[in-house]
Design a protein around this motif. Structure first.
Motif, PDB file in Angstrom:
ATOM      1  N   UNK A 172     -34.524  53.687 -27.040  1.00 20.85           N
ATOM      2  CA  UNK A 172     -34.667  52.666 -28.072  1.00 20.85           C
ATOM      3  C   UNK A 172     -36.046  52.043 -27.967  1.00 20.85           C
ATOM      4  N   UNK A 173     -36.743  51.943 -29.080  1.00 18.55           N
ATOM      5  CA  UNK A 173     -38.027  51.270 -29.111  1.00 18.55           C
ATOM      6  C   UNK A 173     -37.950  50.200 -30.185  1.00 18.55           C
ATOM      7  N   UNK A 174     -38.138  48.958 -29.788  1.00 21.96           N
ATOM      8  CA  UNK A 174     -37.966  47.838 -30.707  1.00 21.96           C
ATOM      9  C   UNK A 174     -39.175  46.916 -30.639  1.00 21.96           C
ATOM     10  N   UNK A 175     -39.311  46.084 -31.662  1.00 22.95           N
ATOM     11  CA  UNK A 175     -40.382  45.088 -31.664  1.00 22.95           C
ATOM     12  C   UNK A 175     -40.025  43.879 -30.820  1.00 22.95           C
ATOM     13  N   UNK A 176     -38.718  43.531 -30.787  1.00 23.31           N
ATOM     14  CA  UNK A 176     -38.269  42.421 -29.952  1.00 23.31           C
ATOM     15  C   UNK A 176     -36.798  42.616 -29.597  1.00 23.31           C
ATOM     16  N   UNK A 177     -36.318  41.829 -28.664  1.00 23.81           N
ATOM     17  CA  UNK A 177     -34.978  42.011 -28.121  1.00 23.81           C
ATOM     18  C   UNK A 177     -33.861  41.755 -29.126  1.00 23.81           C
ATOM     19  N   UNK A 178     -34.121  41.001 -30.182  1.00 18.95           N
ATOM     20  CA  UNK A 178     -33.065  40.725 -31.159  1.00 18.95           C
ATOM     21  C   UNK A 178     -32.595  42.000 -31.843  1.00 18.95           C
ATOM     22  N   UNK A 179     -33.400  43.040 -31.808  1.00 17.70           N
ATOM     23  CA  UNK A 179     -33.020  44.314 -32.412  1.00 17.70           C
ATOM     24  C   UNK A 179     -32.041  45.108 -31.553  1.00 17.70           C
ATOM     25  N   UNK A 180     -31.729  44.613 -30.371  1.00 17.72           N
ATOM     26  CA  UNK A 180     -30.873  45.341 -29.440  1.00 17.72           C
ATOM     27  C   UNK A 180     -29.455  44.781 -29.357  1.00 17.72           C
ATOM     28  N   UNK A 181     -29.047  44.010 -30.346  1.00 25.41           N
ATOM     29  CA  UNK A 181     -27.747  43.345 -30.292  1.00 25.41           C
ATOM     30  C   UNK A 181     -26.585  44.315 -30.089  1.00 25.41           C
ATOM     31  N   UNK A 182     -26.656  45.517 -30.622  1.00 26.91           N
ATOM     32  CA  UNK A 182     -25.532  46.444 -30.505  1.00 26.91           C
ATOM     33  C   UNK A 182     -25.640  47.351 -29.282  1.00 26.91           C
ATOM     34  N   UNK A 183     -26.690  47.230 -28.486  1.00 24.11           N
ATOM     35  CA  UNK A 183     -26.870  48.124 -27.354  1.00 24.11           C
ATOM     36  C   UNK A 183     -25.750  47.982 -26.328  1.00 24.11           C
ATOM     37  N   UNK A 184     -25.242  46.802 -26.126  1.00 18.65           N
ATOM     38  CA  UNK A 184     -24.145  46.602 -25.176  1.00 18.65           C
ATOM     39  C   UNK A 184     -22.996  47.545 -25.473  1.00 18.65           C
ATOM     40  N   UNK A 185     -22.578  47.608 -26.725  1.00 22.28           N
ATOM     41  CA  UNK A 185     -21.459  48.466 -27.091  1.00 22.28           C
ATOM     42  C   UNK A 185     -21.789  49.936 -26.871  1.00 22.28           C
ATOM     43  N   UNK A 186     -22.995  50.337 -27.173  1.00 23.56           N
ATOM     44  CA  UNK A 186     -23.407  51.723 -26.978  1.00 23.56           C
ATOM     45  C   UNK A 186     -23.297  52.100 -25.506  1.00 23.56           C
ATOM     46  N   UNK A 187     -23.763  51.262 -24.621  1.00 28.13           N
ATOM     47  CA  UNK A 187     -23.782  51.572 -23.193  1.00 28.13           C
ATOM     48  C   UNK A 187     -22.387  51.492 -22.584  1.00 28.13           C
ATOM     49  N   UNK A 188     -21.723  50.374 -22.710  1.00 29.52           N
ATOM     50  CA  UNK A 188     -20.471  50.184 -21.989  1.00 29.52           C
ATOM     51  C   UNK A 188     -19.278  50.857 -22.645  1.00 29.52           C
ATOM     52  N   UNK A 189     -19.184  50.868 -23.947  1.00 35.03           N
ATOM     53  CA  UNK A 189     -18.033  51.467 -24.588  1.00 35.03           C
ATOM     54  C   UNK A 189     -18.018  52.985 -24.445  1.00 35.03           C
ATOM     55  N   UNK A 190     -19.167  53.626 -24.539  1.00 30.59           N
ATOM     56  CA  UNK A 190     -19.176  55.080 -24.467  1.00 30.59           C
ATOM     57  C   UNK A 190     -19.203  55.608 -23.047  1.00 30.59           C
ATOM     58  N   UNK A 191     -19.754  54.856 -22.107  1.00 26.62           N
ATOM     59  CA  UNK A 191     -19.941  55.386 -20.753  1.00 26.62           C
ATOM     60  C   UNK A 191     -18.854  54.949 -19.790  1.00 26.62           C
ATOM     61  N   UNK A 192     -18.405  53.732 -19.881  1.00 27.68           N
ATOM     62  CA  UNK A 192     -17.545  53.181 -18.829  1.00 27.68           C
ATOM     63  C   UNK A 192     -16.084  53.042 -19.219  1.00 27.68           C
ATOM     64  N   UNK A 193     -15.643  53.744 -20.233  1.00 30.05           N
ATOM     65  CA  UNK A 193     -14.268  53.570 -20.707  1.00 30.05           C
ATOM     66  C   UNK A 193     -13.266  53.689 -19.567  1.00 30.05           C
ATOM     67  N   UNK A 194     -12.647  52.576 -19.225  1.00 32.72           N
ATOM     68  CA  UNK A 194     -11.590  52.560 -18.234  1.00 32.72           C
ATOM     69  C   UNK A 194     -12.033  52.816 -16.800  1.00 32.72           C
ATOM     70  N   UNK A 195     -13.323  52.963 -16.551  1.00 36.76           N
ATOM     71  CA  UNK A 195     -13.822  53.235 -15.212  1.00 36.76           C
ATOM     72  C   UNK A 195     -14.818  52.163 -14.808  1.00 36.76           C
ATOM     73  N   UNK A 196     -15.028  52.008 -13.497  1.00 37.45           N
ATOM     74  CA  UNK A 196     -16.065  51.071 -13.065  1.00 37.45           C
ATOM     75  C   UNK A 196     -17.462  51.585 -13.408  1.00 37.45           C
ATOM     76  N   UNK A 197     -18.407  50.672 -13.535  1.00 38.70           N
ATOM     77  CA  UNK A 197     -19.805  51.020 -13.789  1.00 38.70           C
ATOM     78  C   UNK A 197     -20.682  50.317 -12.773  1.00 38.70           C
ATOM     79  N   UNK A 198     -21.680  51.030 -12.289  1.00 43.22           N
ATOM     80  CA  UNK A 198     -22.673  50.428 -11.404  1.00 43.22           C
ATOM     81  C   UNK A 198     -24.043  50.670 -11.973  1.00 43.22           C
TER      82      UNK A 198
END
Length: 168
Positions: free
Chosen positions: A142-168
């Motif tokens: 992701x390349x953005x001009x400022x952090x406000x453009x990353x509002x949906x990144x949380x869902x992309x990272x945690x929902x797709x990668x950590x479903x039901x499992x721990x994450x480190x």
């Protein structure tokens, strides 16, 4: 960047240990701010994030990746064999220290099972950013001009990668 990290983690279950967070900062030098197994409450984690100093200098992304992979993601520092390992690289510049090692260090981390999300802030050149990111690149870089453009990144990272499992 610090506010982004706190906002990014605001809905994660830190207290149960399902999500562990460690931070490595890099500029000319690399500094471990805290390991994955150091902060087990949201309050302590946010206090530690607030205490991270700004580092002036060049951009040693290869050193940051190397430290993340070889030091942070170890059992002694809180890595767990049953947890998905996620590395989030935040950068506002292209590497200018060990530039030729940045993508090989990222590949070494990815080959060991670390999923890398590469986030560039205001970059005009994204070849290195894309090279660090896990595949598919459009889901991990992701390349953005400022952090406000990353509002949906949380869902992309945690929902797709950590479903039901721990994450480190």
């Amino acid at each position: 960047m610090l506010n982004f990290v706190k906002t990014f983690l605001q809905h994660e279950d830190i207290e149960s240990g399902k999500v562990r967070v460690g931070v490595v900062t890099y500029s000319t030098s690399v500094s471990i701010q805290f390991h994955l197994n150091e902060h087990t409450s949201r309050h302590d984690l946010e206090k530690a994030i607030d205490g991270i100093p700004y580092q002036f200098g060049n951009t040693n992304t290869a050193g940051g990746l190397r430290t993340m992979h070889n030091v942070m993601f170890t059992a002694a520092h809180g890595d767990r064999p049953d947890a998905d390992n996620i590395g989030i690289i935040l950068t506002d510049g292209v590497s200018n220290i060990e530039h030729h090692l940045t993508i090989p260090e990222a590949n070494s981390a990815k080959d060991s099972g670390i999923t890398i999300y590469a986030i560039g802030i205001g970059l005009t050149e994204t070849e290195e950013l894309d090279g660090m990111a896990s595949l598919p690149t459009d889901a991990h870089s992701f390349n953005v001009d400022d952090f406000s453009e990353l509002d949906n990144l949380h869902d992309v990272v945690f929902d797709s990668t950590c479903e039901g499992k721990p994450c480190t």
